[in-house]
Design a protein around this motif. Structure first.
Motif, PDB file in Angstrom:
ATOM      1  N   ALA A  53       0.821  -1.208   0.000  1.00  9.65           N
ATOM      2  CA  ALA A  53       0.000   0.000   0.000  1.00  9.65           C
ATOM      3  C   ALA A  53       0.859   1.263   0.000  1.00  9.65           C
ATOM      4  CB  ALA A  53      -0.931   0.013   1.221  1.00  9.65           C
ATOM      5  N   GLY A  54       2.158   1.126   0.216  1.00  6.75           N
ATOM      6  CA  GLY A  54       3.058   2.277   0.235  1.00  6.75           C
ATOM      7  C   GLY A  54       2.943   3.076   1.528  1.00  6.75           C
ATOM      8  N   HIS A  55       3.807   4.061   1.647  1.00  7.81           N
ATOM      9  CA  HIS A  55       3.770   4.935   2.809  1.00  7.81           C
ATOM     10  C   HIS A  55       2.760   6.056   2.557  1.00  7.81           C
ATOM     11  CE1 HIS A  55       7.099   2.757   4.393  1.00  7.81           C
ATOM     12  NE2 HIS A  55       7.989   3.243   3.548  1.00  7.81           N
ATOM     13  N   GLN A  56       2.321   6.698   3.628  1.00 10.33           N
ATOM     14  CA  GLN A  56       1.364   7.791   3.507  1.00 10.33           C
ATOM     15  C   GLN A  56       2.046   9.096   3.890  1.00 10.33           C
ATOM     16  OE1 GLN A  56      -1.602   8.546   6.451  1.00 10.33           O
ATOM     17  NE2 GLN A  56      -3.201   8.839   4.931  1.00 10.33           N
ATOM     18  N   GLY A  57       2.748   9.676   2.980  1.00  7.32           N
ATOM     19  CA  GLY A  57       3.355  10.984   3.174  1.00  7.32           C
ATOM     20  C   GLY A  57       3.955  11.210   4.547  1.00  7.32           C
ATOM     21  N   LYS A  58       3.509  12.270   5.201  1.00  4.22           N
ATOM     22  CA  LYS A  58       4.073  12.691   6.479  1.00  4.22           C
ATOM     23  C   LYS A  58       3.437  12.010   7.685  1.00  4.22           C
ATOM     24  CE  LYS A  58       5.174  17.314   4.853  1.00  4.22           C
ATOM     25  NZ  LYS A  58       4.936  18.746   5.039  1.00  4.22           N
ATOM     26  N   LEU A  59       2.351  11.268   7.487  1.00  2.00           N
ATOM     27  CA  LEU A  59       1.593  10.755   8.627  1.00  2.00           C
ATOM     28  C   LEU A  59       1.879   9.318   9.018  1.00  2.00           C
ATOM     29  CD1 LEU A  59      -1.888  12.365   7.891  1.00  2.00           C
ATOM     30  CD2 LEU A  59      -0.038  13.225   9.342  1.00  2.00           C
ATOM     31  N   ALA A  60       2.117   8.450   8.059  1.00  2.00           N
ATOM     32  CA  ALA A  60       2.237   7.027   8.386  1.00  2.00           C
ATOM     33  C   ALA A  60       3.211   6.318   7.443  1.00  2.00           C
ATOM     34  CB  ALA A  60       0.877   6.353   8.309  1.00  2.00           C
ATOM     35  N   ALA A  61       3.902   5.349   8.013  1.00  2.00           N
ATOM     36  CA  ALA A  61       4.790   4.479   7.240  1.00  2.00           C
ATOM     37  C   ALA A  61       4.248   3.057   7.377  1.00  2.00           C
ATOM     38  CB  ALA A  61       6.216   4.577   7.749  1.00  2.00           C
ATOM     39  N   ARG A  62       4.076   2.385   6.243  1.00  2.00           N
ATOM     40  CA  ARG A  62       3.495   1.043   6.233  1.00  2.00           C
ATOM     41  C   ARG A  62       4.560   0.030   5.837  1.00  2.00           C
ATOM     42  NH1 ARG A  62      -0.342   3.932   2.518  1.00  2.00           N
ATOM     43  NH2 ARG A  62      -2.026   4.726   3.807  1.00  2.00           N
ATOM     44  N   TYR A  63       4.621  -1.079   6.581  1.00  2.00           N
ATOM     45  CA  TYR A  63       5.675  -2.069   6.384  1.00  2.00           C
ATOM     46  C   TYR A  63       5.150  -3.495   6.436  1.00  2.00           C
ATOM     47  CZ  TYR A  63       8.974   1.723   7.265  1.00  2.00           C
ATOM     48  OH  TYR A  63       9.682   2.892   7.196  1.00  2.00           O
ATOM     49  N   ILE A  64       5.996  -4.395   5.923  1.00  2.00           N
ATOM     50  CA  ILE A  64       5.812  -5.839   6.040  1.00  2.00           C
ATOM     51  C   ILE A  64       7.100  -6.392   6.657  1.00  2.00           C
ATOM     52  CG2 ILE A  64       5.646  -8.035   4.794  1.00  2.00           C
ATOM     53  CD1 ILE A  64       3.090  -6.651   4.459  1.00  2.00           C
ATOM     54  N   ILE A  65       6.935  -7.223   7.672  1.00  2.00           N
ATOM     55  CA  ILE A  65       8.067  -7.928   8.270  1.00  2.00           C
ATOM     56  C   ILE A  65       7.928  -9.398   7.924  1.00  2.00           C
ATOM     57  CG2 ILE A  65       9.063  -8.722  10.450  1.00  2.00           C
ATOM     58  CD1 ILE A  65       8.485  -6.074  11.645  1.00  2.00           C
ATOM     59  N   ARG A  66       9.013  -9.991   7.477  1.00  2.00           N
ATOM     60  CA  ARG A  66       9.058 -11.436   7.231  1.00  2.00           C
ATOM     61  C   ARG A  66       9.550 -12.115   8.498  1.00  2.00           C
ATOM     62  NH1 ARG A  66       6.989 -14.031   2.914  1.00  2.00           N
ATOM     63  NH2 ARG A  66       7.661 -13.114   0.986  1.00  2.00           N
ATOM     64  N   THR A  67       8.786 -13.096   8.958  1.00  2.00           N
ATOM     65  CA  THR A  67       9.173 -13.820  10.165  1.00  2.00           C
ATOM     66  C   THR A  67      10.057 -15.002   9.799  1.00  2.00           C
ATOM     67  OG1 THR A  67       7.321 -15.365  10.138  1.00  2.00           O
ATOM     68  CG2 THR A  67       6.931 -13.205  11.168  1.00  2.00           C
ATOM     69  N   THR A  68      10.678 -15.595  10.801  1.00  2.00           N
ATOM     70  CA  THR A  68      11.521 -16.768  10.546  1.00  2.00           C
ATOM     71  C   THR A  68      10.702 -17.949  10.047  1.00  2.00           C
ATOM     72  OG1 THR A  68      11.382 -17.382  12.879  1.00  2.00           O
ATOM     73  CG2 THR A  68      13.318 -16.126  12.199  1.00  2.00           C
ATOM     74  N   SER A  69       9.399 -17.979  10.368  1.00  2.00           N
ATOM     75  CA  SER A  69       8.537 -19.063   9.895  1.00  2.00           C
ATOM     76  C   SER A  69       7.927 -18.762   8.525  1.00  2.00           C
ATOM     77  CB  SER A  69       7.420 -19.331  10.911  1.00  2.00           C
ATOM     78  OG  SER A  69       6.551 -18.216  10.988  1.00  2.00           O
ATOM     79  N   GLY A  70       8.267 -17.602   7.943  1.00  2.00           N
ATOM     80  CA  GLY A  70       7.779 -17.265   6.613  1.00  2.00           C
ATOM     81  C   GLY A  70       6.507 -16.430   6.575  1.00  2.00           C
ATOM     82  N   GLU A  71       5.963 -16.098   7.728  1.00  2.00           N
ATOM     83  CA  GLU A  71       4.764 -15.239   7.776  1.00  2.00           C
ATOM     84  C   GLU A  71       5.121 -13.834   7.301  1.00  2.00           C
ATOM     85  OE1 GLU A  71       1.596 -15.743   8.673  1.00  2.00           O
ATOM     86  OE2 GLU A  71       1.632 -17.594   9.830  1.00  2.00           O
ATOM     87  N   ARG A  72       4.116 -13.162   6.782  1.00  2.00           N
ATOM     88  CA  ARG A  72       4.246 -11.751   6.419  1.00  2.00           C
ATOM     89  C   ARG A  72       3.376 -10.965   7.399  1.00  2.00           C
ATOM     90  NH1 ARG A  72       5.452 -10.256   0.952  1.00  2.00           N
ATOM     91  NH2 ARG A  72       3.715  -8.811   1.069  1.00  2.00           N
ATOM     92  N   VAL A  73       4.005 -10.146   8.229  1.00  2.00           N
ATOM     93  CA  VAL A  73       3.294  -9.379   9.241  1.00  2.00           C
ATOM     94  C   VAL A  73       3.277  -7.920   8.817  1.00  2.00           C
ATOM     95  CG1 VAL A  73       3.238  -8.685  11.663  1.00  2.00           C
ATOM     96  CG2 VAL A  73       4.053 -10.970  11.038  1.00  2.00           C
ATOM     97  N   GLY A  74       2.069  -7.392   8.613  1.00  2.00           N
ATOM     98  CA  GLY A  74       1.932  -5.982   8.285  1.00  2.00           C
ATOM     99  C   GLY A  74       1.925  -5.144   9.542  1.00  2.00           C
TER     100      GLY A  74
END
Length: 137
Positions: free
Chosen positions: A28-49
């Protein structure tokens, strides 16, 4: 032990540096000055937003889906539960229903309508604990 306090802008800058090193930008990308959006990959392969509120008027908040935050609730980090069942609030008579969270979450399909935990970051170490715990899932 002496605790060094940081001003809000410096704390957010440190948190963003940590997020950039540990995660990738959410589709979804970052939202300018207000919010940063990320995905973390876990060691088990999950994608955590997760979403980080970086606006200058708010505290440094990190939003994480509740099902991934279970191991974070015992850490020394203030948090608030945000249930999906209470997401849309009834407006005044005749008004439309409003989204009860930060608007930047709406474009994150994985978080928009899920049960979430919002953590309040007071120290960089807390962001480090969140990232380490999520990556170890």
């Amino acid at each position: 032990m002496t605790t060094v306090t940081m001003n809000r802008a410096d704390l957010k800058a440190v948190c963003l540096t940590m997020l950039e090193a540990a995660a990738i930008e959410h589709p979804a990308g970052h939202q300018g000055k207000l919010a940063a959006r990320y995905i973390i990959r876990t060691t088990s392969g999950e994608r955590v937003g997760l979403m980080f509120e970086k606006g200058e008027r708010t505290k440094p908040y990190v939003w994480v889906e509740r099902r991934f935050a279970r191991d974070l609730l015992d850490l020394d980090i203030e948090f608030r539960l945000s249930l999906a069942s209470s997401l849309y609030q009834e407006a005044e008579t005749g008004g439309k229903r409003t989204y009860g969270r930060h608007a930047a979450l709406k474009s994150m399909r994985d978080l928009a309508n899920a049960d979430l935990i919002r953590f309040t970051i007071d120290r960089p170490e807390q962001m480090g604990m969140i990232l380490q715990t999520l990556m170890a899932i």
